[in-house]
Scaffold this motif. Structure first.
Motif, PDB file in Angstrom:
ATOM      1  N   SER A  82     -37.400  56.287   9.571  1.00  0.00           N
ATOM      2  CA  SER A  82     -36.753  56.115  10.869  1.00  0.00           C
ATOM      3  C   SER A  82     -35.284  56.497  10.725  1.00  0.00           C
ATOM      4  O   SER A  82     -34.750  56.538   9.614  1.00  0.00           O
ATOM      5  CB  SER A  82     -36.880  54.670  11.369  1.00  0.00           C
ATOM      6  N   ALA A  83     -34.652  56.800  11.843  1.00  0.00           N
ATOM      7  CA  ALA A  83     -33.245  57.179  11.827  1.00  0.00           C
ATOM      8  C   ALA A  83     -32.622  56.850  13.174  1.00  0.00           C
ATOM      9  O   ALA A  83     -33.309  56.764  14.198  1.00  0.00           O
ATOM     10  CB  ALA A  83     -33.091  58.668  11.529  1.00  0.00           C
TER      11      ALA A  83
ATOM     12  N   SER B 120     -29.861  47.122  10.626  1.00  0.00           N
ATOM     13  CA  SER B 120     -30.933  46.131  10.486  1.00  0.00           C
ATOM     14  C   SER B 120     -32.272  46.856  10.461  1.00  0.00           C
ATOM     15  O   SER B 120     -32.562  47.659  11.352  1.00  0.00           O
ATOM     16  CB  SER B 120     -30.905  45.142  11.658  1.00  0.00           C
ATOM     17  N   SER B 121     -33.088  46.594   9.449  1.00  0.00           N
ATOM     18  CA  SER B 121     -34.373  47.268   9.299  1.00  0.00           C
ATOM     19  C   SER B 121     -35.421  46.263   8.842  1.00  0.00           C
ATOM     20  O   SER B 121     -35.096  45.162   8.377  1.00  0.00           O
ATOM     21  CB  SER B 121     -34.277  48.402   8.273  1.00  0.00           C
TER      22      SER B 121
ATOM     23  N   SER C 275     -35.117  52.964   1.089  1.00  0.00           N
ATOM     24  CA  SER C 275     -33.781  53.526   0.953  1.00  0.00           C
ATOM     25  C   SER C 275     -33.099  53.538   2.308  1.00  0.00           C
ATOM     26  O   SER C 275     -33.734  53.784   3.337  1.00  0.00           O
ATOM     27  CB  SER C 275     -33.833  54.948   0.380  1.00  0.00           C
ATOM     28  N   VAL C 276     -31.809  53.247   2.313  1.00  0.00           N
ATOM     29  CA  VAL C 276     -30.986  53.309   3.524  1.00  0.00           C
ATOM     30  C   VAL C 276     -29.781  54.176   3.205  1.00  0.00           C
ATOM     31  O   VAL C 276     -29.037  53.891   2.258  1.00  0.00           O
ATOM     32  CB  VAL C 276     -30.517  51.912   3.971  1.00  0.00           C
TER      33      VAL C 276
ATOM     34  N   GLY D  95     -24.289  55.903  11.768  1.00  0.00           N
ATOM     35  CA  GLY D  95     -25.650  56.425  11.771  1.00  0.00           C
ATOM     36  C   GLY D  95     -26.302  56.144  10.435  1.00  0.00           C
ATOM     37  O   GLY D  95     -25.622  55.959   9.422  1.00  0.00           O
ATOM     38  N   ALA D  96     -27.627  56.073  10.424  1.00  0.00           N
ATOM     39  CA  ALA D  96     -28.326  55.783   9.174  1.00  0.00           C
ATOM     40  C   ALA D  96     -29.739  56.334   9.217  1.00  0.00           C
ATOM     41  O   ALA D  96     -30.326  56.525  10.289  1.00  0.00           O
ATOM     42  CB  ALA D  96     -28.362  54.278   8.928  1.00  0.00           C
ATOM     43  N   LYS D  97     -30.275  56.585   8.024  1.00  0.00           N
ATOM     44  CA  LYS D  97     -31.661  56.982   7.847  1.00  0.00           C
ATOM     45  C   LYS D  97     -32.328  55.973   6.918  1.00  0.00           C
ATOM     46  O   LYS D  97     -31.749  55.582   5.903  1.00  0.00           O
ATOM     47  CB  LYS D  97     -31.755  58.387   7.254  1.00  0.00           C
ATOM     48  N   VAL D  98     -33.548  55.567   7.265  1.00  0.00           N
ATOM     49  CA  VAL D  98     -34.284  54.572   6.489  1.00  0.00           C
ATOM     50  C   VAL D  98     -35.652  55.137   6.133  1.00  0.00           C
ATOM     51  O   VAL D  98     -36.318  55.743   6.986  1.00  0.00           O
ATOM     52  CB  VAL D  98     -34.455  53.255   7.275  1.00  0.00           C
TER      53      VAL D  98
END
Length: 207
Positions: free
Chosen positions: A176-177, A32-33, A51-52, A158-161
């Motif tokens: 953010s990550a 969720s972002s 981008s996610v 895990g994710a990077k946004v």
């Protein structure tokens, strides 16, 4: 000229939520972002590219309708696009090929301002993109654009946004990550079936 990223463009704290692991070793996880632009910021006619990317062996989930599990959808009327409460994803667990994912904690709209448009750029494996086109003028209130992606993976979630705002004055980027340390434990099939029965009974009583 570079826009003051800390003042004009913000990336609010996101969240990662995960299901248990199925018999094939996969778990679903929800990222969720949201991106936020200050009220009165000179961003009219600009665009935001977000981008996610999922960490490890993550791949974007597939909905029952065959679309990627990325929300919101491409739209010329983002403010009026329905925010789903529940979605169905292909995910083998408790004797079915579909898993129910509740999008709890969601706002009533995908944008706090009318006139925002959204496109999905060309697909890139392992990365989901959302490109927002902002209406003319300055936001009358803080412009908030929430977005959701749901992934499947055999590695810890895990994710990077990253989101980049582009206007005639320049660019600003926020990143953010986040990640969970461990792989989710196996799904409790019996407990999941009981929860599903409870949901169906509650829906029947409402109907």
């Amino acid at each position: 000229m570079t826009l003051p990223a800390r003042r004009t463009l913000q990336s609010a704290d996101g969240a990662i939520r995960t299901t248990g692991t199925n018999v094939s070793g996969y778990a679903l996880f929800r990222v969720s972002s949201q991106v936020r632009i200050d009220a009165g910021a000179p961003v009219g006619g600009g665009r935001i590219l977000c981008s996610v990317s999922g960490d490890g062996r993550a791949e974007i989930g597939q909905t029952r309708g065959g679309l990627r599990a990325t929300y919101p959808r491409s739209s010329t009327g983002l403010f009026t696009q329905e925010v789903p409460e529940v979605i169905l994803l292909f995910f083998s667990s408790h004797s079915t090929e579909l898993a129910t994912v509740e999008l709890d904690g969601m706002p009533p709209h995908w944008s706090t301002e009318k006139g925002v448009k959204l496109e999905w750029p060309k697909f890139q494996p392992g990365v989901e993109h959302l490109e927002y086109f902002l209406p003319a003028g300055k936001p009358k209130q803080d412009l908030v654009l929430p977005f959701e992606t749901i992934w499947r993976s055999t590695s810890p979630p895990g994710a990077k946004v990253a989101c980049t705002l582009t206007t005639s004055a320049g660019k600003a980027t926020v990143r953010s990550a986040g990640a969970l340390k461990n792989i989710a434990p196996p799904i409790n099939e019996e407990a999941e079936e009981e929860k599903q029965e409870e949901r169906e009974e509650a829906e029947a009583e409402k109907g």
